[in-house]
Design an enzyme around this catalytic site. Structure first.
Site, short mmCIF file in Angstrom:
data_model
loop_
_atom_site.label_atom_id
_atom_site.label_comp_id
_atom_site.label_asym_id
_atom_site.label_seq_id
_atom_site.Cartn_x
_atom_site.Cartn_y
_atom_site.Cartn_z
N TYR A 119 0.83 -1.21 0.00
CA TYR A 119 0.00 0.00 0.00
C TYR A 119 0.86 1.25 0.00
O TYR A 119 2.03 1.24 0.37
CB TYR A 119 -0.96 0.02 1.20
CG TYR A 119 -0.32 0.26 2.53
CD1 TYR A 119 -0.26 1.54 3.07
CD2 TYR A 119 0.23 -0.79 3.26
CE1 TYR A 119 0.32 1.77 4.30
CE2 TYR A 119 0.82 -0.57 4.49
CZ TYR A 119 0.86 0.71 5.01
OH TYR A 119 1.45 0.95 6.23
N CYS A 120 0.24 2.34 -0.45
CA CYS A 120 0.84 3.68 -0.39
C CYS A 120 -0.25 4.61 0.11
O CYS A 120 -1.16 4.18 0.80
CB CYS A 120 1.39 4.10 -1.76
SG CYS A 120 0.12 4.25 -3.03
N ARG A 121 -0.19 5.87 -0.24
CA ARG A 121 -1.21 6.82 0.22
C ARG A 121 -2.54 6.61 -0.50
O ARG A 121 -3.60 6.60 0.10
CB ARG A 121 -0.73 8.27 0.05
CG ARG A 121 -1.71 9.30 0.59
CD ARG A 121 -1.20 10.72 0.45
NE ARG A 121 -0.63 11.00 -0.86
CZ ARG A 121 -1.33 11.32 -1.96
NH1 ARG A 121 -2.65 11.40 -1.90
NH2 ARG A 121 -0.74 11.56 -3.10
#
Length: 104
Positions: free
Chosen positions: A65-67
């Site tokens: 995941y990222c933002r």
């Protein structure tokens, strides 16, 4: 690579005893909180990101995941090119995360 909604991601993760959670956000973003038990490797490190990823066990299943879901999608693609076969991208990323969060 599979794009998963948060519900799908959590359901698969809860039944996966071979899972690694990977956070590819920047250090500044991580300081605002991280999903528990996640390993942090900033995708913006460029070659450094690839060097760190290549140290990981390719037989594991990676939940990334990222933002927002964009960089983590790129991370999945890079990892697939490096020989990782089980990468899962969290759609919506940390900005839409409703689960537990740890502060670092």
């Amino acid at each position: 690579m599979a794009d998963l909604t948060q519900d799908q991601w959590l359901a698969q993760l809860s039944e996966d005893d071979n899972a690694i959670i990977l956070d590819v956000r920047t250090q500044e973003e991580v300081e605002g909180g991280i999903i528990p038990n996640a390993k942090h490797i900033d995708i913006y490190m460029g070659q450094g990101f690839i060097n760190e990823v290549e140290k990981l066990d390719k037989s594991k299943n990676y939940y990334i995941y990222c933002r927002s879901g964009n960089r983590s999608g790129q991370a999945c693609a890079i990892m697939n090119q490096l020989g990782f076969t089980n990468t899962h991208n969290l759609l919506g990323g940390f900005s839409e995360w409703e689960g537990d969060v740890e502060n670092i």
